[in-house]
Scaffold this active site. Sequence first.
Site, PDB file in Angstrom:
ATOM      1  N   ASP A  52      19.443 -43.851 -53.789  1.00  0.00           N
ATOM      2  CA  ASP A  52      20.284 -43.797 -52.975  1.00  0.00           C
ATOM      3  C   ASP A  52      21.041 -42.975 -52.377  1.00  0.00           C
ATOM      4  O   ASP A  52      21.533 -44.520 -51.519  1.00  0.00           O
ATOM      5  CB  ASP A  52      21.095 -41.851 -54.233  1.00  0.00           C
ATOM      6  CG  ASP A  52      22.121 -41.695 -55.433  1.00  0.00           C
ATOM      7  OD1 ASP A  52      23.197 -41.737 -54.922  1.00  0.00           O
ATOM      8  OD2 ASP A  52      21.375 -42.016 -56.457  1.00  0.00           O
ATOM      9  N   HIS A  87      26.358 -37.481 -54.833  1.00  0.00           N
ATOM     10  CA  HIS A  87      25.463 -38.779 -55.648  1.00  0.00           C
ATOM     11  C   HIS A  87      23.659 -38.312 -55.747  1.00  0.00           C
ATOM     12  O   HIS A  87      23.234 -37.714 -56.059  1.00  0.00           O
ATOM     13  CB  HIS A  87      25.775 -39.750 -55.649  1.00  0.00           C
ATOM     14  CG  HIS A  87      25.421 -40.780 -57.237  1.00  0.00           C
ATOM     15  ND1 HIS A  87      24.488 -40.788 -57.037  1.00  0.00           N
ATOM     16  CD2 HIS A  87      26.003 -40.364 -57.998  1.00  0.00           C
ATOM     17  CE1 HIS A  87      24.617 -41.154 -58.669  1.00  0.00           C
ATOM     18  NE2 HIS A  87      25.309 -41.231 -59.042  1.00  0.00           N
ATOM     19  N   SER A 248      23.972 -41.543 -64.335  1.00  0.00           N
ATOM     20  CA  SER A 248      23.186 -41.163 -62.735  1.00  0.00           C
ATOM     21  C   SER A 248      22.946 -39.851 -63.187  1.00  0.00           C
ATOM     22  O   SER A 248      21.729 -39.963 -62.997  1.00  0.00           O
ATOM     23  CB  SER A 248      24.516 -41.769 -61.101  1.00  0.00           C
ATOM     24  OG  SER A 248      24.750 -42.125 -61.660  1.00  0.00           O
TER      25      SER A 248
END
Length: 373
Positions: A52, A87, A248
């Site tokens: 990621d 994220h 996600s």
Amino acid sequence: MKFLDDYLIGKKLIDETTVLGVDDLKFLELSGRQAFYSQGIYGQNTICAVIDTGVSPHIELENRILVGKNLNSSYSSTNNYRDDNMHGTHVAGSVAGKNVGIAPQSKILPVKVLDGSGGCNKTQDIVNGIKYARQWRSPKGEKVDVISMSLSGTKNGFGTTVWSNLQAEIKNCVKDGILVVCSAGNTGITELRYPGAYDEVVCVGAVDMEKKQADYTTMGNHVDLCQVGSNVISAYYTGGYIALSGTSMSTPIISGIACLIACQHKLKFGERITETKLYEQLKMNTKDLGIAGVDKIYGVGFCTLQPLNLTIEMEHLSNIVKFNNQNITTDIPSRVENGRFLFEMRSFAERTGADIKVEAENEYHKVKAKFIW
């Protein structure tokens, strides 16, 4: 090129001093994680590689982050794998956060392939990140059990050569016994997005708390299963928490469930579970949604470890109901009335993630109640 599966809802930050309540994390109980916790299974001795934007230190991930690597070629140092987006830390928290995660004793291997904008200049960086996770070994010789990738792109976006390299490396992971879990995407249409659309991965769609289709989830015959992706609270990269939405967010919940299953196998048999077996276990632990059978929205259904055999224990005038050895606090105390135990179903259901179906014809008939997970 941007490959991050965009978070669709970024709610205001929750201060790190705030104690998250049962209602805040109700979505986690839909995973059935407490059924494994009651058996002493927390994901210990399992490792999940989060490919990621990197992972930053956070109180939720204390003593859970391994030394990782930065393979995004736009950075000068491969040693700086910290998150500069938010994220990756959010994803890692959903896998292994001590409060906001599914497998709170699983270790996280951070593999940074995306930059602060959620993209990368060279798509081969993503392939290199997967290869690194596959070949990684701890000082004790341990290897990665699960790879979690909340990112996606089109075939054209990757480029034909890298698109082929990507699938080849994922096949190598499967051959080496590593489960690869990927997000379906957030386009809200029927579309092939990769790596989720490859046959070799577990492709995850998203639903809301009511297990209804999230309007953003990408659909297709390649979707394997689904989990909650809306308003998921997890770790924020500079501290505190934030609620985000997208496939996600549903993907690391599935990765955490996979870590719990892998942990159970190691504890029971003293060996790693095979990739095929783990993949099958995920798909077997589902509850059908939508039309009967497999469909392009939910796949085989909602993945949960909630058992079919339930044990509920309660005491007179106590607010504690013991559910599969887990203490659930209800708003109204249980009580004995006319020789029968009574307890409040609503708060019990809210705290365990159950839906309640009540059947009653009129006040003179016996009321029948059924818990549905």
